[in-house]
Design an enzyme around this catalytic site. Structure first.
Site, short mmCIF file in Angstrom:
data_model
loop_
_atom_site.label_atom_id
_atom_site.label_comp_id
_atom_site.label_asym_id
_atom_site.label_seq_id
_atom_site.Cartn_x
_atom_site.Cartn_y
_atom_site.Cartn_z
CB SER A 1 38.90 -22.88 35.30
OG SER A 1 38.56 -24.67 35.38
CE LYS B 1 35.84 -23.54 32.19
NZ LYS B 1 37.02 -24.40 32.06
#
Length: 203
Positions: free
Chosen positions: A127, A164
């Site tokens: 990711s 993230k």
């Protein structure tokens, strides 16, 4: 390790200082603006520092410069930190509880610094590949409960850890992956547990 020029050392120190202050490295353009030199000149310095073993940079990825050898305090004694390595987070348990620990790793500067608290975890998945963070990397995280826009954070959502980039929008939080094939996570509240400090990669 080969010697570097005075200007290369200035560039290296700027990258190290910027990364320490912001939690992520500068772009080539930001380095260019700081030293009032061309983008080509910056890239030449980065390439030279890579060849000499002081930096690493992923190709075609923004903010992927990593300092491998910090020249700012070469004469000082090297600080070694014992950093807890987290495994799967146990539901309902504090982050650094015994149930979550997979052991410890010893890390030196610039990966850890005196007076700060850290933990480490293995990156799973792709990711964050466009930030130069790959599956299997060791993420070194400074413990924190708040962040500013653009910082890469570790958050706990539904007892699962996620890595993230953090953005606070008008009525929600956006946790943005660095992979165009993946969607951001939106939430109204998020439990921040740390800010990415460094990535350790073995080959």
């Amino acid at each position: 390790m080969r010697e570097i020029t005075a200007r290369q050392k200035e560039v290296l120190n700027y990258i190290a200082d910027y990364t320490e202050q912001n939690g992520y490295p500068p772009t080539v353009r930001e380095i260019s603006n700081n030293f009032s030199i061309s983008l080509r000149a910056v890239q030449d310095h980065i390439t030279a520092l890579q060849k000499k073993g002081f930096l690493t940079q992923a190709q075609n990825r923004s903010r992927s410069i990593r300092v491998l050898s910090d020249e700012r305090n070469r004469t000082a004694s090297l600080f070694v930190g014992k950093v807890p390595l987290l495994g799967t987070v146990a539901a309902g348990k504090p982050l650094l509880s015994e149930e979550n620990l997979d052991g410890y790793v010893n890390l030196t500067e610039p990966f850890v610094r005196p007076g700060k608290s850290y933990f480490a975890l293995r990156v799973r998945g792709e990711s964050m590949i466009n930030a130069g963070i790959l599956d299997g990397d060791l993420a070194v995280v400074e413990q924190a409960n708040s962040a500013v826009d653009g910082q890469i954070i570790v958050a706990v959502i539904d007892d699962a850890i996620t890595l993230k980039r953090y953005y606070k929008e008008s009525e929600r939080i956006r946790l943005q992956p660095e992979n165009p094939t993946m969607q951001p996570i939106f939430c109204t509240d998020v439990r921040i547990v740390g800010i990415l400090s460094n990535i350790v990669r073995t080959y």
